[in-house]
Design a protein around this motif. Structure first.
Motif, PDB file in Angstrom:
ATOM      1  N   SER A  25       0.837  -1.179   0.000  1.00  0.00           N
ATOM      2  CA  SER A  25       0.000   0.000   0.000  1.00  0.00           C
ATOM      3  C   SER A  25       0.881   1.242   0.000  1.00  0.00           C
ATOM      4  O   SER A  25       1.972   1.233   0.556  1.00  0.00           O
ATOM      5  N   GLU A  27      -0.440   4.394   0.929  1.00  0.00           N
ATOM      6  CA  GLU A  27      -1.377   5.372   1.470  1.00  0.00           C
ATOM      7  C   GLU A  27      -0.695   6.706   1.770  1.00  0.00           C
ATOM      8  O   GLU A  27      -1.294   7.756   1.638  1.00  0.00           O
ATOM      9  N   GLU A  39      -2.185  -1.603  -3.881  1.00  0.00           N
ATOM     10  CA  GLU A  39      -3.438  -1.098  -3.362  1.00  0.00           C
ATOM     11  C   GLU A  39      -3.509   0.393  -3.625  1.00  0.00           C
ATOM     12  O   GLU A  39      -2.505   1.089  -3.564  1.00  0.00           O
ATOM     13  N   GLU A  42      -6.863   3.693  -0.583  1.00  0.00           N
ATOM     14  CA  GLU A  42      -7.155   3.042   0.691  1.00  0.00           C
ATOM     15  C   GLU A  42      -8.152   3.876   1.485  1.00  0.00           C
ATOM     16  O   GLU A  42      -8.048   5.085   1.546  1.00  0.00           O
ATOM     17  N   GLY A  43      -9.105   3.199   2.085  1.00  0.00           N
ATOM     18  CA  GLY A  43     -10.136   3.903   2.849  1.00  0.00           C
ATOM     19  C   GLY A  43     -11.000   4.792   1.970  1.00  0.00           C
ATOM     20  O   GLY A  43     -11.585   5.763   2.439  1.00  0.00           O
ATOM     21  N   ASN A  44     -11.053   4.500   0.679  1.00  0.00           N
ATOM     22  CA  ASN A  44     -11.809   5.303  -0.290  1.00  0.00           C
ATOM     23  C   ASN A  44     -11.360   6.755  -0.333  1.00  0.00           C
ATOM     24  O   ASN A  44     -12.134   7.656  -0.630  1.00  0.00           O
ATOM     25  N   LYS A  45     -10.074   6.981  -0.038  1.00  0.00           N
ATOM     26  CA  LYS A  45      -9.502   8.327  -0.165  1.00  0.00           C
ATOM     27  C   LYS A  45      -8.849   8.430  -1.539  1.00  0.00           C
ATOM     28  O   LYS A  45      -8.062   7.559  -1.921  1.00  0.00           O
ATOM     29  N   GLU A  47      -6.513   9.047  -4.678  1.00  0.00           N
ATOM     30  CA  GLU A  47      -5.071   9.139  -4.891  1.00  0.00           C
ATOM     31  C   GLU A  47      -4.826   9.318  -6.376  1.00  0.00           C
ATOM     32  O   GLU A  47      -5.723   9.111  -7.190  1.00  0.00           O
TER      33      GLU A  47
END
Length: 89
Positions: A25, A27, A39, A42-45, A47
């Motif tokens: 990830s 993130e 990934e 992440e967390g529907n944020k 990117e």
């Protein structure tokens, strides 16, 4: 695992899926330098992935990112414009 109902040609995807290695990830950002499955969002944020080998696309995406983060017209975007201008020489 049998194929999907009504599809005798369907194959079991599990062996292929188990063979895929998630490279991790990003993130908090980072540079990806090897092919893999990563990934994202992440967390529907949201990117953005910026290709480092396609200068014009990268610059366009950087401006889009700055617009989404509401920093267009700030010192950050002016610095980026200077970098772009001087990198052409």
């Amino acid at each position: 695992m049998p194929g999907a109902p009504g599809n005798s040609n369907a194959k079991n995807p599990l062996p292929v899926l188990r063979g895929l290695s998630n490279k991790g990830s990003f993130e908090n950002g980072g540079i990806i330098s090897s092919h893999g499955y990563y990934e994202g969002a992440e967390g529907n944020k949201p990117e953005m992935v910026i290709p480092l080998t396609n200068k014009s696309r990268a610059i366009g995406l950087m401006f889009q990112a700055m617009s989404l983060m509401c920093v267009v017209g700030t010192i950050s975007s002016r610095i980026l414009l200077l970098v772009i201008r001087f990198s052409k020489h």
